[in-house]
Design an enzyme around this catalytic site. Structure first.
Site, PDB file in Angstrom:
ATOM      1  N   GLY A 529     -14.877 -17.421 -40.224  1.00 41.00           N
ATOM      2  CA  GLY A 529     -15.462 -16.857 -38.732  1.00 41.00           C
ATOM      3  C   GLY A 529     -14.733 -17.666 -37.785  1.00 41.00           C
ATOM      4  O   GLY A 529     -13.809 -18.697 -38.100  1.00 41.00           O
ATOM      5  N   GLY A 531     -15.763 -20.247 -34.895  1.00 47.37           N
ATOM      6  CA  GLY A 531     -16.860 -20.995 -34.091  1.00 47.37           C
ATOM      7  C   GLY A 531     -16.222 -21.318 -32.858  1.00 47.37           C
ATOM      8  O   GLY A 531     -15.061 -21.099 -32.289  1.00 47.37           O
ATOM      9  N   GLY A 532     -16.846 -22.008 -32.009  1.00 48.92           N
ATOM     10  CA  GLY A 532     -16.475 -22.323 -30.546  1.00 48.92           C
ATOM     11  C   GLY A 532     -15.558 -23.550 -30.629  1.00 48.92           C
ATOM     12  O   GLY A 532     -14.753 -23.492 -29.609  1.00 48.92           O
ATOM     13  N   PHE A 533     -15.185 -24.072 -31.502  1.00 48.41           N
ATOM     14  CA  PHE A 533     -14.387 -25.154 -31.740  1.00 48.41           C
ATOM     15  C   PHE A 533     -13.169 -24.825 -32.524  1.00 48.41           C
ATOM     16  O   PHE A 533     -12.212 -25.886 -32.876  1.00 48.41           O
ATOM     17  CB  PHE A 533     -14.588 -26.448 -31.914  1.00 48.41           C
ATOM     18  CG  PHE A 533     -16.088 -26.733 -31.015  1.00 48.41           C
ATOM     19  CD1 PHE A 533     -15.857 -27.220 -29.809  1.00 48.41           C
ATOM     20  CD2 PHE A 533     -17.380 -26.478 -31.332  1.00 48.41           C
ATOM     21  CE1 PHE A 533     -16.720 -27.536 -29.054  1.00 48.41           C
ATOM     22  CE2 PHE A 533     -18.247 -26.723 -30.527  1.00 48.41           C
ATOM     23  CZ  PHE A 533     -18.178 -27.259 -29.239  1.00 48.41           C
ATOM     24  N   VAL A 536     -13.202 -21.044 -39.066  1.00 53.85           N
ATOM     25  CA  VAL A 536     -13.452 -21.947 -40.115  1.00 53.85           C
ATOM     26  C   VAL A 536     -13.028 -21.141 -41.475  1.00 53.85           C
ATOM     27  O   VAL A 536     -13.108 -19.847 -41.374  1.00 53.85           O
ATOM     28  CB  VAL A 536     -14.938 -21.736 -40.031  1.00 53.85           C
ATOM     29  CG1 VAL A 536     -16.003 -22.235 -41.374  1.00 53.85           C
ATOM     30  CG2 VAL A 536     -15.622 -22.373 -38.859  1.00 53.85           C
ATOM     31  N   ASP A 647     -25.157 -26.200 -27.785  1.00 52.58           N
ATOM     32  CA  ASP A 647     -24.834 -24.562 -28.252  1.00 52.58           C
ATOM     33  C   ASP A 647     -25.645 -24.104 -29.450  1.00 52.58           C
ATOM     34  O   ASP A 647     -25.072 -23.656 -30.279  1.00 52.58           O
ATOM     35  CB  ASP A 647     -23.284 -24.711 -28.419  1.00 52.58           C
ATOM     36  CG  ASP A 647     -22.661 -23.294 -28.322  1.00 52.58           C
ATOM     37  OD1 ASP A 647     -23.536 -22.261 -28.091  1.00 52.58           O
ATOM     38  OD2 ASP A 647     -21.752 -22.985 -29.011  1.00 52.58           O
TER      39      ASP A 647
END
Ligand SMILES: *[C@@H]1O[C@H](CO)[C@@H](O)[C@H](O)[C@H]1NC(C)=O
Ligand SMILES: *[C@@H]1O[C@H](CO)[C@@H](O)[C@H](O)[C@H]1NC(C)=O
Ligand SMILES: *[C@@H]1O[C@H](CO)[C@@H](O)[C@H](O)[C@H]1NC(C)=O
Ligand SMILES: *[C@@H]1O[C@H](CO)[C@@H](O)[C@H](O)[C@H]1NC(C)=O
Ligand SMILES: *[C@@H]1O[C@H](CO)[C@@H](O)[C@H](O)[C@H]1NC(C)=O
Ligand SMILES: *[C@@H]1O[C@H](CO)[C@@H](O)[C@H](O)[C@H]1NC(C)=O
Ligand SMILES: *[C@@H]1O[C@H](CO)[C@@H](O)[C@H](O)[C@H]1NC(C)=O
Ligand SMILES: *[C@@H]1O[C@H](CO)[C@@H](O)[C@H](O)[C@H]1NC(C)=O
Ligand SMILES: *[C@@H]1O[C@H](CO)[C@@H](O)[C@H](O)[C@H]1NC(C)=O
Ligand SMILES: *[C@@H]1O[C@H](CO)[C@@H](O)[C@H](O)[C@H]1NC(C)=O
Ligand SMILES: *[C@@H]1O[C@H](CO)[C@@H](O)[C@H](O)[C@H]1NC(C)=O
Ligand SMILES: *[C@@H]1O[C@H](CO)[C@@H](O)[C@H](O)[C@H]1NC(C)=O
Length: 839
Positions: A529, A531-533, A536, A647
């Site tokens: 996926g 992620g916000g950063f 992954v 978050d």
């Protein structure tokens, strides 16, 4: 050639008819005396791991006898018999002759290669291809008597069970010698072998003499220069007796295939293949930097550092072979002294700067540069001269290991060097005659450096980066993720909140090499996926343990050292409701975090899916709420770092195999550099629908903004509905709907219908009440996480009445209903946004 094949087949058939002993059955593993193997036949080892037969490397027309892995589509050659005597006729065969020698015959009679044993005539021998890739001539009656084996005569590959050693009687070193190039197995320039002096280390050499890399002495666990070998997958042994001394190794896990290869690029490589994977991967290679390979570009070739075409010829030279840089470059026009008749013009000199020259110069005194030049011109063997105040330096013969440099502290970095070329070479460029010699030089002094300067800058950058890494000793400390055992790692301990400072000394976050992280994730191929950063990926260690690998996007403004410290701090936060950070990797501009892998993906994956929602019964939802509350409480209160998550949302709540919640992505705000506490930030990172009003609008964040997100989360878990993208007759979002239901005493309507009858109405109402308290408009009105936690556990304590929640009327913070991903780690249905506040 086709006819020849047919003919040979016919002939062997004839032989079979007349003498059954000579009939070799294709695909068996043994060749008996008198039997022979034709070009179209092969020996296959018993376990079908290796195959021996004839092959053509690449597009080459030559035929070689070799051994390769049977089960890979590409022939990976591990041994070549006749590497120095290529063959091309079709009428070839390998025979175990009556004297016990293996002979490779062409035209049926001429020997081109043989094992050349001068043992007594033995008619009781056989040649067998073993399952470890060793081709052996042994005694039929006592198979432990070996007369000859391919493992004693390696080419460029060292297999488990093979030897790398020295014959003490003759002093002869057994080496792996690189192929000349990918299509020519003839011995190349690079070799690796044991120290003939007896120390337990090996050296890589150029031209069997010039050493340019050493493994460092074996210390019982590994070689100092190869940290990757410290892992316990090897049984590495050193065997020494009066006749020989050698290294050998085996792998403790037989489902791993390994081969060490002395590559024609001048690097020693270890390749591994793990059962079930689709390809071999490069486990390590040394020297790590191509610039450290001696004479990588051969004579008069200049190493420039670019990865696609690292070698160039000096002007006036052209490449010798097409893909064989180790043979270097040759002159386009011969020098006058080499070719007196054809070339009347005096040789001239090309000035070059910033070139690293080999150290084997000869020095003599000279009054001035002109004198030095004349001296070089007068000697046919002189190819280069340089002059500085110490005198005149001349180089003779072929120049190797030239490197383009732009840095200081490099030999001849500042001084100019002059390369002798035929006059014709220098005139081509100018169309100028002899009289313009000075101008020619002047122009060349500009043109050549300019073309080389871009080249040079690139290397300079590489050099800088490399020296940076060296300074911090990264290469020595990075571990191999693939073979790491997290269970024996000191990091894997308790959940008890404890003093960070006390633990500082004994907790070390492992730092992994980029290569190993890449291997574990199969070159970052299984994305879980985004992620916000950053994305992954899923990875799998050799022992089967799965990990989640987060590759941080490059926008982090932090330096490496800061990043490492920050990660170290985050890693010390250990709680059963926080995802465990296992290690990190900082290399090649990459910042990567390695987490434990959560098989049950994230909460949103269950909560917002019509079918999967049913798996979450009331009991597990209550457990999840409590777990999140505990994890958050730990972050806010006990961790001593007072981490504000910023978050919190269902996709950041991961579930372990027992559906226990674990908060992920905590500490990211710290890692990403804006770690001011209770502050306001210009950069707002969060997800609409979970952001508190003061944060979303004014950029103010505090532990109370996390409490708000927790309240939204709680109401979502109870109702099984999303806050945003919520449609109801008269409410814009879940908070508004909850508020209306609460006020009209229909709060039970909020409950997720799949839950059936609530086990206890009062518990349900209590949770909704807590949820509403958390999402109140004013941060001051919201409880802290420790209040929330005591409200949850003290079932009978009275609760205050909630005020109207934020966003309950009018302002909807937008719809973020992007598609739900089926990702395992933080999934992407609610994308974290970062925006610059317009203030
Ligand atoms: C021997 O077996 C190989 C396959 O293993 C096949 O390609 C080849 O044609 C066979 N040769 C003969 C002479 O039967
Ligand atoms: C094999 O015979 C052919 C002609 O019959 C000849 O051209 C070739 O050189 C021979 N091969 C060797 C290796 O002598
Ligand atoms: C092999 O050697 C044995 C004695 O060592 C001998 O009796 C036999 O005749 C030999 N066979 C052949 C085919 O040379
Ligand atoms: C085979 O040879 C080995 C020595 O090379 C010896 O120790 C062993 O006893 C022999 N076995 C037999 C059955 O002769
Ligand atoms: C072997 O060791 C001796 C002394 O330790 C040293 O002088 C010599 O150069 C070494 N030889 C090689 C080939 O390393
Ligand atoms: C390699 O070494 C041999 C002697 O050991 C020497 O004759 C040969 O010229 C060397 N090759 C090169 C390219 O320097
Ligand atoms: C390692 O290899 C050596 C020699 O090959 C052998 O004697 C030893 O038993 C092996 N050890 C293990 C643990 O496999
Ligand atoms: C060393 O070689 C000699 C003669 O080649 C042999 O007799 C002896 O057994 C060998 N020693 C070992 C340990 O292999
Ligand atoms: C050996 O490696 C394979 C992966 O290649 C792994 O699945 C297996 O569990 C390992 N076996 C042992 C005993 O470590
Ligand atoms: C260089 O030195 C030589 C003597 O070795 C002298 O004849 C010549 O004039 C000098 N040239 C210059 C340019 O100084
Ligand atoms: C001249 O070059 C040599 C070789 O690099 C060096 O050892 C010497 O120090 C240099 N002399 C001066 C004055 O730069
Ligand atoms: C050589 O290196 C020096 C120092 O880095 C630099 O100033 C100079 O421009 C370089 N010259 C060329 C021709 O690249």
């Amino acid at each position: 050639m086709h006819d020849m094949t047919k003919w040979s087949f016919f002939l062997s058939l004839l032989l079979c008819i007349f003498n059954t002993r000579t009939c070799f059955s294709n695909g068996s593993d043994t060749l008996s005396v008198g039997q022979s193997l034709s070009v179209t036949q092969s020996l296959i080892s018993e376990g079908r791991t290796f195959e021996l037969g004839f092959f053509r490397p690449g597009a080459s027309q030559n035929i070689y006898l070799g051994i390769w892995y049977k089960n890979f589509a590409d022939k990976i050659i591990v041994w070549v018999a006749n590497r120095e005597s290529p063959l091309n006729p079709a009428s070839l065969k390998l025979e175990l002759s009556p004297d016990g020698n293996l002979v490779l015959l062409t035209n049926f009679t001429e020997t081109v290669w043989s094992t050349a044993l001068i043992s007594p005539i033995l008619n009781s021998t056989e040649a067998i291809l073993l399952d470890n890739g060793n081709f052996v001539i042994r005694d039929v009656s006592n198979t432990s008597i070996t007369y000859w084996q391919s493992f004693d005569n390696p080419t460029d590959t060292w297999l488990p069970g093979g030897k790398l050693g020295i014959n003490k009687q003759t002093g002869q070193v057994q080496r792996l010698i690189s192929w000349k190039n990918s299509e020519d197995p003839a011995p190349g320039m690079f070799s690796v072998g044991i120290d003939p002096n007896g120390s337990i280390q090996y050296f890589i050499e150029w031209n069997r003499s010039h050493r340019y890399w050493s493994s460092g002495v074996w210390n019982g666990q590994g070689f100092t220069a190869i940290p990757e070998m410290r892992v316990n997958i090897y049984n590495f042994s050193v065997i020494s007796n009066e006749n020989e001394s050698y290294f050998t190794y085996s792998l403790s896990n037989t489902s791993i295939l390994s081969r060490f290869v002395m590559d024609s690029s001048g690097k020693m490589m270890q390749w591994l293949w793990l059962a079930g994977s689709s390809q071999w991967f490069l486990y390590w290679s040394q020297p790590a930097d191509q610039a450290d390979v001696y004479a990588a570009c051969g004579a008069f070739g200049v190493f420039g550092g670019s990865t696609t075409s690292p070698c160039k010829c000096i002007k006036g030279f052209k490449p010798f072979g097409q893909n064989d840089w180790s043979s270097g470059c040759v002159r386009e026009s011969p020098l006058q002294c080499q070719n007196k008749e054809g070339n009347r013009k005096k040789d001239e000199f090309l000035k070059m700067s910033n070139l690293t020259l080999p150290t084997n110069s000869k020095a003599h005194e000279a009054a001035n540069a002109t004198r030095c030049e004349l001296d070089c011109l007068g000697s046919c063997s002189c190819t280069v001269f340089a002059y500085n105040n110490s005198g005149c330096f001349v180089w003779e013969g072929d120049l190797v290991n030239l490197q383009q440099q732009a840095g200081e502290g490099v030999s001849w970095a500042g001084a100019d060097i002059y390369i002798k070329l035929a006059a014709a070479e220098l005139q081509v460029e100018n169309g100028a005659g002899k009289g313009n010699k000075r101008r020619t030089r002047a122009i060349l002094a500009v043109v050549i450096p300019v073309t080389l300067i871009t080249f040079g800058l690139f290397i300079y950058c590489c050099y800088l980066r490399k020296s940076k890494l060296h300074h911090k000793g990264e290469e020595d400390t990075s571990e191999n993720l693939l073979f790491f055992d997290f269970d024996t790692c000191p990091n894997s301990t308790n959940n008890v909140p404890s003093s960070v400072d006390n633990r500082r000394k004994n907790v070390e976050l492992p730092l992994f090499s980029y290569e190993s992280v890449s291997a574990v994730t199969e070159q970052f191929s299984h994305k879980l996926g985004e992620g916000g950063f950053g994305p992954v990926y899923k990875g799998k260690l050799s022992n089967g343990v799965e990990v989640a690998v987060k590759r941080l996007s490059k926008r982090s403004g932090q330096g490496l050292e800061e990043f490492r410290n920050e990660t170290m701090v985050i890693a010390r936060l250990q709680h059963r409701n926080l995802v465990r950070l296992l290690g990190c990797c900082i290399e090649r501009d990459e910042k990567i975090l390695i987490y434990e892998y959560m098989p049950n993906k994230s909460l949103d994956f269950f909560l917002f899916d019509a079918n999967k929602r049913q798996i979450l019964d009331w009991g597990s939802r209550v457990r999840i709420i409590e777990g999140i509350a505990q994890g958050l409480l730990y972050l806010h209160r006990y961790s001593r770092l007072r981490i504000i998550h910023r978050d919190l949302k269902p996709s950041n709540i991961l579930l372990d195999s027992e559906m226990n919640p674990k908060i992920s992505d905590f500490g990211m705000a710290r890692i990403f550099g804006d770690s001011e506490t209770e502050a306001n930030t210009k950069k707002i990172a969060g997800t609409y629908g979970y952001m508190s009003p003061e944060y979303a609008m004014d950029g103010l964040f505090s532990i109370k903004s996390d409490v708000f997100s927790f309240g939204v989360l709680l109401l979502e878990i109870v109702s099984g509905r999303k806050n945003t993208g919520f449609y109801h007759r008269d409410s814009l979002n879940l908070l508004g709907h909850a508020w209306k239901s609460w006020n009209s005493s229909r709060a039970l309507d909020l409950m997720d219908p799949v839950l059936g009858d609530p086990p206890s109405t009062s518990v349900l109402l209590r949770h909704i009440n807590i949820g509403l308290l958390c999402v109140q408009e004013s941060p001051a009105d919201r409880p802290t996480m420790s209040d929330v936690f005591s409200m949850i556990v003290n079932e009978h304590a009275p609760l205050p009445a909630p005020k109207q929640p934020a966003f309950a009327t009018g302002r909807n913070m937008g719809d973020t209903s992007s598609s739900t991903s089926s990702a395992g780690f933080p999934s992407v249905n609610n994308v974290t946004v970062t925006m610059m506040d317009a203030r």
